[in-house]
Enzyme design. Structure first.
Site, PDB file in Angstrom:
ATOM      1  N   CYS A 276       0.882  -0.733   0.053  1.00  0.00           N
ATOM      2  CA  CYS A 276      -0.030  -0.193   0.268  1.00  0.00           C
ATOM      3  C   CYS A 276       1.455   1.578  -0.209  1.00  0.00           C
ATOM      4  O   CYS A 276       1.315   1.838  -1.154  1.00  0.00           O
ATOM      5  CB  CYS A 276      -0.912   0.201   1.387  1.00  0.00           C
ATOM      6  SG  CYS A 276      -1.813   1.183   1.252  1.00  0.00           S
TER       7      CYS A 276
ATOM      8  N   HIS B  72      -3.775  -4.465   0.761  1.00  0.00           N
ATOM      9  CA  HIS B  72      -3.099  -5.438   1.855  1.00  0.00           C
ATOM     10  C   HIS B  72      -3.269  -6.528   1.905  1.00  0.00           C
ATOM     11  O   HIS B  72      -4.475  -7.596   2.816  1.00  0.00           O
ATOM     12  CB  HIS B  72      -4.170  -4.547   3.205  1.00  0.00           C
ATOM     13  CG  HIS B  72      -3.234  -3.306   3.954  1.00  0.00           C
ATOM     14  ND1 HIS B  72      -2.229  -3.264   4.497  1.00  0.00           N
ATOM     15  CD2 HIS B  72      -3.772  -2.708   2.773  1.00  0.00           C
ATOM     16  CE1 HIS B  72      -1.811  -2.095   4.169  1.00  0.00           C
ATOM     17  NE2 HIS B  72      -2.752  -1.581   3.242  1.00  0.00           N
TER      18      HIS B  72
ATOM     19  N   GLU C  84      -1.458  -8.898   3.931  1.00  0.00           N
ATOM     20  CA  GLU C  84      -2.084  -9.447   5.625  1.00  0.00           C
ATOM     21  C   GLU C  84      -3.386 -10.289   6.073  1.00  0.00           C
ATOM     22  O   GLU C  84      -3.269 -10.915   6.653  1.00  0.00           O
ATOM     23  CB  GLU C  84      -1.119  -8.713   5.771  1.00  0.00           C
ATOM     24  CG  GLU C  84      -1.286  -7.401   6.709  1.00  0.00           C
ATOM     25  CD  GLU C  84      -1.274  -6.332   5.740  1.00  0.00           C
ATOM     26  OE1 GLU C  84      -1.555  -4.983   5.935  1.00  0.00           O
ATOM     27  OE2 GLU C  84      -1.096  -6.139   4.293  1.00  0.00           O
TER      28      GLU C  84
END
Length: 229
Positions: A112, A207, A209
């Site tokens: 990001c 993102h 994760e």
């Protein structure tokens, strides 16, 4: 066999209304994803630029995490939006950390804001505001992407996938020596980049994760960082 050590950059976050109590923090999802993929996470706090060499010598890989906008000063433009979502101390520290990681020839995954910082560091520019890319919290997905044939992201995600979207800025002019490898089909926003030289950098505008247990390709991305990049 020892686990690869993955450094993850932390943000500076006030935890009181007056902004006096500042914490170094990053989502625990990074540590969880790195651990599941077989690595050992190490959080790198914003600090003295004279320490970046020591930090980089202590890690095997680097993740540049998300957060504030990259200040337009670093790509030669005046600020054109009304926003206080900047931290130039963090910008300067992470630019130094990025440069040292490249000098030590260690791989980088940029997430990001991290992708935007990499683009700026290598001579690219940013759109200071874009619409329709802020979903709020990063849980679940917001829109699709189309990946470029023969790219790392195509290998991991296929020709199309679903991603989350929590950014208000994006790449405008892509830096030299990078290839854009995923796009938002709605407006052609660049969603992934990969280095064309020996610097071993992959950047994602979303993102991953938060999608490790949600969408195929995201766990594999962390495994790729640890095993191949």
């Amino acid at each position: 066999m020892s686990r690869p050590i993955v450094g993850v950059t932390a943000n500076l976050c006030p935890v009181d209304k007056e902004g006096k109590n500042i914490h170094s923090s990053v989502s625990s999802k990074f540590a969880e994803s790195i651990r599941i993929a077989g690595g050992l996470p190490m959080i790198i706090p914003v600090g003295d630029k004279n320490l970046v060499r020591d930090y980089v010598e202590s890690i095997d890989k680097l993740i540049l995490s998300g957060g504030q906008h990259v200040h337009s000063t670093f790509y030669g433009e005046k600020q054109t939006i009304e926003s206080d979502d900047y931290n130039m101390v963090r910008d300067e520290f992470e630019l130094a950390l990025l440069a040292e990681t490249i000098r030590q020839e260690k791989p980088i995954m940029a997430i990001c804001r991290g992708l935007q910082l990499v683009n700026v560091a290598f001579g690219g520019t940013l759109n200071q505001h874009i619409d329709n890319h802020w979903q709020g919290l990063p849980f679940g997905t917001s829109h699709s992407i189309q990946t470029d044939k023969g790219s790392i992201v195509e290998e991991l995600f296929g020709r199309a996938s679903q991603i989350n979207s929590v950014h208000r800025q994006s790449i405008k002019d892509l830096a030299p020596n990078f290839r854009a490898t995923a796009f938002d089909p709605r407006d052609r926003t660049i969603e992934a980049i990969e280095s064309l030289d020996d610097s071993r950098i992959i950047g994602l505008q979303w993102h991953p994760e938060f999608l490790v247990n949600e969408e195929k390709g995201n766990l594999e991305l962390f495994q790729y960082l640890l095993q191949k990049l």
